[in-house]
Design a protein around this motif. Structure first.
Motif, short mmCIF file in Angstrom:
data_model
loop_
_atom_site.label_atom_id
_atom_site.label_comp_id
_atom_site.label_asym_id
_atom_site.label_seq_id
_atom_site.Cartn_x
_atom_site.Cartn_y
_atom_site.Cartn_z
N UNK A 22 0.84 -1.20 0.00
CA UNK A 22 0.00 0.00 0.00
C UNK A 22 0.88 1.24 0.00
N UNK A 23 0.48 2.24 -0.77
CA UNK A 23 1.24 3.48 -0.83
C UNK A 23 1.33 4.12 0.54
N UNK A 24 0.28 3.96 1.34
CA UNK A 24 0.29 4.52 2.69
C UNK A 24 1.45 4.03 3.52
N UNK A 25 1.89 2.79 3.29
CA UNK A 25 3.00 2.24 4.07
C UNK A 25 4.31 2.93 3.72
N UNK A 26 4.44 3.42 2.50
CA UNK A 26 5.65 4.15 2.13
C UNK A 26 5.61 5.57 2.72
N UNK A 27 4.41 6.15 2.75
CA UNK A 27 4.28 7.51 3.27
C UNK A 27 4.36 7.53 4.79
N UNK A 28 3.84 6.48 5.44
CA UNK A 28 3.81 6.47 6.90
C UNK A 28 2.93 7.58 7.43
N UNK A 29 3.41 8.25 8.45
CA UNK A 29 2.64 9.37 9.05
C UNK A 29 2.92 10.69 8.36
N UNK A 30 3.79 10.67 7.36
CA UNK A 30 4.17 11.91 6.68
C UNK A 30 3.19 12.22 5.57
N UNK A 31 1.96 12.50 5.96
CA UNK A 31 0.91 12.84 5.01
C UNK A 31 0.24 14.13 5.46
N UNK A 32 -0.50 14.73 4.55
CA UNK A 32 -1.19 15.96 4.90
C UNK A 32 -0.22 16.98 5.44
N UNK A 33 -0.56 17.59 6.56
CA UNK A 33 0.29 18.61 7.15
C UNK A 33 1.52 18.03 7.84
N UNK A 34 1.55 16.70 8.03
CA UNK A 34 2.77 16.09 8.54
C UNK A 34 3.82 15.98 7.44
N UNK A 35 3.36 16.01 6.19
CA UNK A 35 4.30 16.02 5.07
C UNK A 35 4.60 17.46 4.67
N UNK A 36 3.56 18.28 4.58
CA UNK A 36 3.70 19.68 4.21
C UNK A 36 3.17 20.55 5.35
N UNK A 37 3.95 20.75 6.38
CA UNK A 37 3.46 21.55 7.51
C UNK A 37 3.21 22.99 7.09
N UNK A 38 2.24 23.62 7.72
CA UNK A 38 1.96 25.04 7.45
C UNK A 38 3.05 25.86 8.13
N UNK A 39 3.72 26.67 7.34
CA UNK A 39 4.77 27.53 7.90
C UNK A 39 4.29 28.98 7.83
#
Length: 1010
Positions: free
Chosen positions: A599-616
């Motif tokens: 599953x693609x989710x397993x490669x992404x892990x928790x780094x999705x949404x704002x965990x991947x692109x945090x709001x700065x």
């Protein structure tokens, strides 16, 4: 209440690993069934008499459950619903749980009545490569493409957010053992006893491997007793990590094993905060591959009907799940495993109506045991045809010798609803091959086995062609001991190898395909999922596709979700026969990760949404919101796009009016912009100037303290990476700024070269992007505003020249002031520690109010920089050289710098390359869209030669009175004054544009120098 066993007519009342006290209700295609804890979806369906589970990819032929493991080509289902829906899931590996929802796929309107089954009637026109030949003529591929894509594919993914959590983990081990069958368990036990750190990875819910499917004994007791005892010992060892339900799907450099641990897939829904799957990267010193083997099918007419199953799978369902996969069985095998299957099926209560063995001699004692049970054995014969449609009704058998002579043989019909076939076993060499290992052919088992290893791995047991239980145990114990000792651990005396009571077996007969009956046009399937037949393989060979890699791509052999686990070797065998070669000369295709789908989710892990692109947010973010800023995400930062008054409506007209006023304010008075988002890197050390000299294309050793310089960086391949300024703050202290989007990549670029390529340089770099707030004040009144802010400074052209740098105080706040301009106006940038950002911003606005100072956002900034021809990441897009952007003259010929060798290649300096130009609409008003393709004439029939593209655009420039754009155009400098067309295919727009110089405002730069 109906009892579970009464709902499962093909379930035996005793035996197996299932927990009969825990019945589970599940549904398939909307119908409710009952199974037990310990079942897979496949075993539960078979227990309920359901064998038709899917349709094939191309012909939509009925397909049944074929195997019992990851090699399954047929039983692919849509599992669950909503955001958790997962298509193409193998029913053979889905652990049954209460409330499980599964649906068949690749059919309409129903599984039993599939309209697309009409393809089967047109099969003779739909042979391998048919669409390459059919859909390239009139009316053309683009006409057919829509219909082909609608018909293509198996399952359907939903466009719904996945609610589950995925995780990532790293592990470190002395020894990784992949596979917990008898060889893997023995190896892990011996290695663990030495004190080595051991990871044991197995894809099943319980260890044991094939032992769970057989009626084997070890030391006179059921083999699973030995497996349970070994597991108990391993669980007591603190130095051993057991990963159950974990598939090692890749073997990478550095002896790194990638594994997917399915933590909650056997549950209806993960518990709150519990992850669904975890991806492991396990770094090992040694790897033992106990990955087992996969049974090969036999290729004959009608071998794809529901009810045809691998012989080993039939034993699995009978022994492990207490399921009878049929009532009346025929076994067809070219090796003694067929006799073992016949005995186990008979023990399970299935009537075995015959064992069809193409061999005429050399069988072991198992044959005598079968005959003693009154089962008919037909030697020298083969199955030549099956009967039935949605299920198997019977088979025709015939003499193999007569068939091979070309004579039409007499056939004999045997009614049956189960045909168990076995063509021998192939070692699972996938992980071994992932690290560039080359399998070699072993004619004794008619399979490829691991050859020389490139890394620190060793295949053991069935993974290297040692199929007997005794050999697997001996291999495992020896490998565990030898590997541990090679790493410096002490293992002590070798344990006695447990005894087994396996009978001797005879050699198999190589049989890649059963010859077709003379005069019959039946189909013999090699790849069941993709409907590749033996005739397709021969057709590919006759058309010149004689490499196995070309065969794969021309016929799609092995390109399905099963990746050819049951089809590859037979396909290569058929190709070898067609070419008159040995299989060893034909070879194998390249096995690549993943071993099974991940599953693609397993490669992404928790780094999705704002965990991947945090709001700065910049230090002035709250001020922007409070004063009408319309924010936009740019380079991971929230930045003001433009400002609206509190009473102004949020309309398109108000937006354009605000942008126009902001742009004019900068040109006519002064504007202030938040530039805190620029990348900022602090560089210190005696070799700081040398570092800059190596990473920038221009020279840096002569830069004086208190001065800044513009520079361009290249990648190693000579392509532009970033542009920006670097200021010299002190003797060995520099302050670098980068574009917002490239702040991270530039920092990585510097660290890589300092740590890997130039560790001798005495220099340190640190990202300080978040440590400084920055604001740019631009416009003809900017010097007056700066003088009021910093009365202690001499801001004259002589006292503070262009590209000058000063350190001072803004009131009590420490500040750095840079005379740098991105707008082309007289401008300054002020940087203060981030904590002072909002206070400094407000002070600037308060002091500048009397000078007409207004805040401006990204839209106005974009218009200002396009007017001046200044580039951003829109132009530095990873494809352009410094010369393409007009910076060719900056490249020093007196020093070496990153990318210099490749930047001087002929192709990088071809005058015909697309280079930076300005573009304006010929009619003076039509908007030019960014991303438009530049062509000579949009009416040219395809293919239309591409001249370049539009990189950035301003819908209107109030300073020049019309829309403006930047783009890259072939031979750009020599086309100034020409007209071309900007075509935007997505909107069907075509705008005639005039080519200009990039700088269309204040060409001489008088305003910049004040």
């Amino acid at each position: 209440m109906i009892r579970g066993k009464e709902q499962q007519p093909f379930r035996n009342s005793e035996g197996g690993e299932i927990e009969r006290t825990r019945p589970l209700s599940f549904s398939f295609d909307g119908k409710t069934y009952t199974g037990y804890e310990g079942d897979t979806l496949a075993s539960a369906l078979l227990a309920n008499g359901v064998n038709l589970v899917g349709r094939s990819f191309k012909y939509h032929r009925p397909r049944g459950i074929y195997s019992a493991g990851p090699e399954e080509p047929n039983a692919l289902v849509n599992l669950r619903s909503g955001g958790r829906q997962e298509p193409n899931t193998r029913a053979t590996q889905i652990e049954l749980f209460a409330g499980l929802e599964a649906k068949s796929q690749n059919r309409w309107p129903s599984l039993a009545l599939d309209v697309m089954g009409v393809n089967d009637l047109a099969a003779r026109f739909l042979v391998a490569g048919f669409y390459y030949k059919t859909f390239m003529g009139l009316p053309g591929w683009h006409f057919y493409e829509h219909f082909i894509r609608k018909a293509a594919g198996m399952g359907e993914a939903k466009h719904v957010s996945d609610p589950d959590i995925y995780d990532k983990m790293h592990g470190h081990a002395d020894i990784v053992v992949v596979g917990a069958g008898p060889a893997g368990l023995a190896a892990a036990l011996t290695a663990g006893q030495s004190g080595a750190r051991v990871f044991l990875i197995d894809e099943n819910d319980k260890p044991g491997g094939r032992l769970r499917s057989e009626r084997e004994t070890i030391d006179g007791k059921p083999a699973m007793d030995w497996a349970a005892q070994t597991l108990a010992e391993l669980e007591e060892m603190e130095n051993v990590t057991l990963l159950r339900r974990a598939t090692a799907f890749g073997y990478y450099d550095g002896d790194t094993i990638a594994a997917l641990e399915r933590i909650s897939d056997h549950l209806p829904v993960p518990a709150p905060f519990q992850v669904r799957q975890r991806r492991w990267l396990i770094h090992a010193r040694k790897v033992l591959l106990a990955t087992g083997s996969t049974e090969r099918p036999l290729v004959f007419d009608g071998n794809d009907r529901p009810g045809v199953m691998l012989a080993g799978a039939a034993r699995t369902y009978a022994n492990r799940f207490a399921v009878r996969p049929g009532k009346h069985a025929v076994v067809f095998a070219n090796n003694d495993d067929g006799y073992r299957t016949a005995l186990d099926l008979a023990e399970a209560g299935i009537e075995v109506r015959g064992v069809i063995d193409p061999r005429t001699g050399g069988q072991g004692p198992l044959k005598e045991d079968v005959i003693a049970q009154g089962i008919d054995v037909v030697s020298g014969a083969v199955v030549v045809r099956t009967h039935g449609y949605l299920g198997l009704a019977g088979v025709d058998i015939a003499d193999l010798g007569t068939l091979q002579s070309g004579t039409t043989p007499e056939t004999r019909y045997i009614p049956c609803d189960l045909l168990a076939t076995g063509g021998g076993w192939s070692p699972n060499v996938h992980l071994y091959s992932h690290q560039s290992g080359k399998p070699v052919y072993d004619p004794a088992i008619a399979a490829f086995v691991p050859g020389t290893s490139r890394m620190n791995d060793h295949s053991i047991g069935a993974a290297r062609g040692r199929f007997s239980l005794g050999d697997c145990l001996a291999d495992g114990y020896a490998a565990g001991q030898e590997t541990a000792e090679a790493l410096g651990f002490t293992t002590g005396a070798v344990a006695d190898i447990p005894s087994t009571d396996e009978p001797a077996t005879g050699p198999l007969k190589i049989l890649w395909q059963v010859p077709a009956l003379p005069g019959r046009k039946g189909r013999r399937f090699v790849d069941l999922q993709d409907d590749v037949t033996a005739d397709d393989v021969k057709l590919a060979q006759s058309e010149g596709y004689v490499s196995v890699e070309h065969l794969k791509r021309y016929t799609t052999l092995g390109m399905g979700t099963d990746q050819g686990k049951t089809s590859n070797i037979n396909g290569h065998g058929v190709l070898a026969e067609a070419r008159g070669l040995d299989v060893s000369e034909v070879g194998t295709t390249t096995f690549r990760p993943p071993y099974t789908p991940v599953a693609i989710g397993a490669f992404a892990g928790r780094e999705i949404g704002r965990h991947q692109n945090p709001v700065r947010r910049t230090p002035m973010h709250d001020w922007h919101l409070a004063h009408g800023a319309q924010m936009v995400e740019a380079g991971l930062w929230m930045r003001p796009q433009y400002y609206l008054g509190k009473e102004e409506p949020k309309s398109r007209e108000a937006m354009f009016k605000a942008i126009e006023l902001e742009t004019l304010a900068v040109r006519n008075a002064a504007g202030i912009s938040d530039v805190s988002t620029l990348g900022k890197i602090d560089i210190q050390g005696p070799d700081a100037a040398e570092l800059l000299n190596r990473v920038y294309i221009n020279g840096w050793k002569t830069l004086a303290v208190g001065k800044a310089r513009y520079g361009v960086m290249l990648r190693e391949d000579g392509v532009a990476l970033d542009d920006g300024t670097t200021s010299r703050i002190g003797e060995n202290h520099y302050y670098m700024t980068t574009t917002t989007a490239e702040a991270g990549p530039v920092m990585e670029h510097l660290e890589l070269h300092l740590q890997v390529h130039w560790p001798d340089l005495d220099v340190k770099v640190a990202s300080v992007s978040d440590e400084w707030a920055a604001m740019a004040i631009a416009g003809p009144n900017s010097r007056a505003i700066l003088q009021d802010l910093f009365p202690q400074l001499d801001l004259s052209n002589d006292g503070f020249p262009f590209m000058g740098v000063r350190e001072s105080k803004l009131g009590a706040m420490p500040a750095r002031i840079f005379r740098i301009s991105f707008s082309g106006e007289l401008a300054y940038e002020i940087a203060v520690p981030a904590g002072y950002g909002e206070a400094a911003w407000e002070r600037c606005l308060a002091v500048g109010e009397s000078h007409g100072l207004v805040p401006y956002g990204l839209e106005a900034l974009n218009i200002l920089r396009i007017e001046k021809g200044h580039v951003t990441v829109a132009e530095i897009d990873g494809r352009v050289s410094a010369a393409d952007l007009g910076f060719g003259q900056m490249m020093s010929s007196k020093k070496r710098f990153i990318g210099d060798a490749l930047a001087t290649r002929e192709c990088m300096n071809d005058p015909g390359r697309p280079t930076l130009v300005g573009l304006t609409p010929v009619d003076g008003k039509t908007r030019i869209r960014a991303g438009s393709i530049l062509v000579e004439d949009p009416k040219t029939p395809p293919p239309v030669p591409k001249l370049g593209h539009v990189s950035s655009t301003a819908p209107i420039s109030p300073n020049v009175g019309h829309p403006i754009s930047l783009g890259l155009l072939k031979d750009g400098p020599n086309r100034i004054g020409d007209t071309v067309w900007a075509v935007f295919p997505l909107k069907g727009e075509a705008v005639q544009v005039k080519v200009t110089r990039p700088n269309v405002y204040d060409v001489e730069g008088a305003r910049l120098h004040g």
